[in-house]
Design an enzyme around this catalytic site. Structure first.
Site, PDB file in Angstrom:
ATOM      1  N   VAL A  37       1.313  -3.645   4.051  1.00 53.62           N
ATOM      2  CA  VAL A  37       1.223  -4.901   4.794  1.00 53.62           C
ATOM      3  C   VAL A  37       2.508  -5.724   4.783  1.00 53.62           C
ATOM      4  O   VAL A  37       2.624  -6.686   5.529  1.00 53.62           O
ATOM      5  CB  VAL A  37       0.061  -5.790   4.306  1.00 53.62           C
ATOM      6  CG1 VAL A  37      -1.270  -5.209   4.704  1.00 53.62           C
ATOM      7  CG2 VAL A  37       0.139  -6.055   2.820  1.00 53.62           C
ATOM      8  N   SER A  41       0.794  -1.234   0.000  1.00 56.69           N
ATOM      9  CA  SER A  41       0.000   0.000   0.000  1.00 56.69           C
ATOM     10  C   SER A  41       0.828   1.287   0.000  1.00 56.69           C
ATOM     11  O   SER A  41       0.255   2.359  -0.173  1.00 56.69           O
ATOM     12  CB  SER A  41      -0.934   0.022   1.204  1.00 56.69           C
ATOM     13  OG  SER A  41      -2.056  -0.772   0.948  1.00 56.69           O
TER      14      SER A  41
HETATM   15  N1  GLU Z   1      -1.820  -5.786  -2.004  1.00 60.45           N
HETATM   16  C1  GLU Z   1      -2.409  -5.597  -0.722  1.00 60.45           C
HETATM   17  C2  GLU Z   1      -3.911  -5.750  -0.785  1.00 60.45           C
HETATM   18  O1  GLU Z   1      -4.543  -5.144  -1.570  1.00 60.45           O
HETATM   19  C3  GLU Z   1      -2.018  -4.250  -0.192  1.00 60.45           C
HETATM   20  C4  GLU Z   1      -2.582  -4.019   1.157  1.00 60.45           C
HETATM   21  C5  GLU Z   1      -1.816  -3.053   2.018  1.00 60.45           C
HETATM   22  O2  GLU Z   1      -0.584  -2.969   1.977  1.00 60.45           O
HETATM   23  O3  GLU Z   1      -2.500  -2.358   2.756  1.00 60.45           O
HETATM   24  O4  GLU Z   1      -4.502  -6.490  -0.071  1.00 60.45           O
END
Ligand code: GLU
Length: 339
Positions: free
Chosen positions: A279, A84
């Site tokens: 995340v 994110s």
């Molecule tokens: N690729 C992750 C998702 O969409 C990113 C989430 C994040 O880092 O908050 O679930």
């Protein structure tokens, strides 16, 4: 220990070089590293299977100043995926490419109070609340995909690489892992399609989103990208202009209000600088006109923020007087020049 000038009684911005020649910022991040390396709070994210392989002991802290000096400690060369942390950057790209009015037709700028992957849209408009949660970020990726088609990923990669000051690449395994298991994001993309928020190539837009999340960076890269924002959109080491100043203001504003998941309000209160976490364990914070700060540590707290990252940034903000409303913080004001 002898100092070049004396410290004040206030926790604050006195930057000094000690007798050993170590810069105060280096001394401070070394201290933070020692203080929090044994903090065992949090869990590594597992909902994207490939992320579960991260080493919970990995820990890096890096600061890049707006004139390009780099201070770092720990695992600042260890690659991890942006996740994110890519979101404010793609938002900025969409603003530059399409203009504010067009982007705001599709995505709002209100904190949602919901989880990052919540399947909700604003009443009345059916727009996502903001571009820092998945509904909004997938919408932004769709806008960039509609504009650039098959070239959208190269476009994103080149802009992010310019901000990092080196060529970035994608972690294919993490991309495949999320593409295979990202059912919730797939549901979001189709909900957006249902409401006409994304164009009819929703799957292609989603694929772009998964790939953008899988872009590999290091802690040093994130600090450099933060310093690029702090330096009015220009990479402080290469000198390359990357983002327009008007869009940087919008990127930082949305990071300030929505960047740290459901902790964004407390973060604004406690740390007081725009930031974005992901995340995989990265946190990027920006001290306007002064610093890019990044931490990397994979174990996440219950809200999805890096547990060590929160502590380090809170500690740095307190010790250096970084909070935007701290009485010592005159860094983002021209008044000191004009008066
Ligand atoms: N690729 C992750 C998702 O969409 C990113 C989430 C994040 O880092 O908050 O679930």
């Amino acid at each position: 220990m002898a100092r070049e000038w004396s410290d004040s009684s206030h926790d604050g911005v006195a930057l000094m070089t000690d007798a050993g020649g170590k810069h105060e910022l280096q001394r401070l991040i070394d201290e933070m590293y020692d203080q929090f390396r044994d903090l065992n709070d949090g869990q590594v994210a597992t909902y994207i299977p490939e992320l579960a392989k991260a080493n919970p002991k990995d820990f890096g802290i890096c600061i890049v100043t707006e004139d390009g000096r780099i201070f770092e400690v720990g695992d600042c060369d260890r690659p991890f995926t942006m996740q994110s942390v890519s979101k404010p950057f793609t938002f900025g790209m969409a603003l530059e490419e399409l203009g504010h009015q067009e982007v705001y037709k599709y995505v709002g700028v209100e904190p949602s109070g919901d989880a990052f992957n919540s399947i909700t849209l604003q009443d009345n408009t059916n727009r996502p609340f903001n571009p820092m949660i998945n509904t909004g970020a997938i919408t932004v990726s769709a806008l960039l995909h509609a504009r650039h088609g098959d070239k959208a990923l190269d476009f994103m990669l080149s802009r992010l690489s310019a901000a990092a000051g080196r060529q970035l690449t994608i972690d294919e395994d993490v991309y495949q892992s999320e593409n295979r298991t990202g059912h919730r994001n797939r549901a979001i993309a189709h909900l957006l399609l249902n409401f006409g928020v994304v164009h009819d190539e929703a799957e292609a837009a989603l694929d772009l989103y998964f790939r953008q999340c899988a872009i590999l960076v290091t802690c040093r890269d994130l600090a450099m990208m933060g310093a690029t924002l702090a330096n009015m959109g220009r990479n402080p080491v290469t000198g390359e202009p990357v983002f327009e100043i008007g869009c940087v203001k919008d990127m930082l504003s949305i990071m300030f209000t929505c960047g740290m998941y459901d902790y964004s309000g407390q973060w604004a209160y406690r740390v007081g600088v725009p930031a974005k976490s992901g995340v995989s364990g990265g946190v990027m914070a920006v001290v306007n006109r002064q610093l890019g700060i990044a931490t990397y540590s994979p174990p996440l707290d219950a809200r999805g923020n890096s547990a060590r990252g929160i502590e380090v940034c809170s500690g740095l903000a307190a010790r250096l007087g970084l909070h935007v409303f701290d009485c010592l913080n005159a860094g983002s004001s021209y008044l000191k020049v004009v008066l």
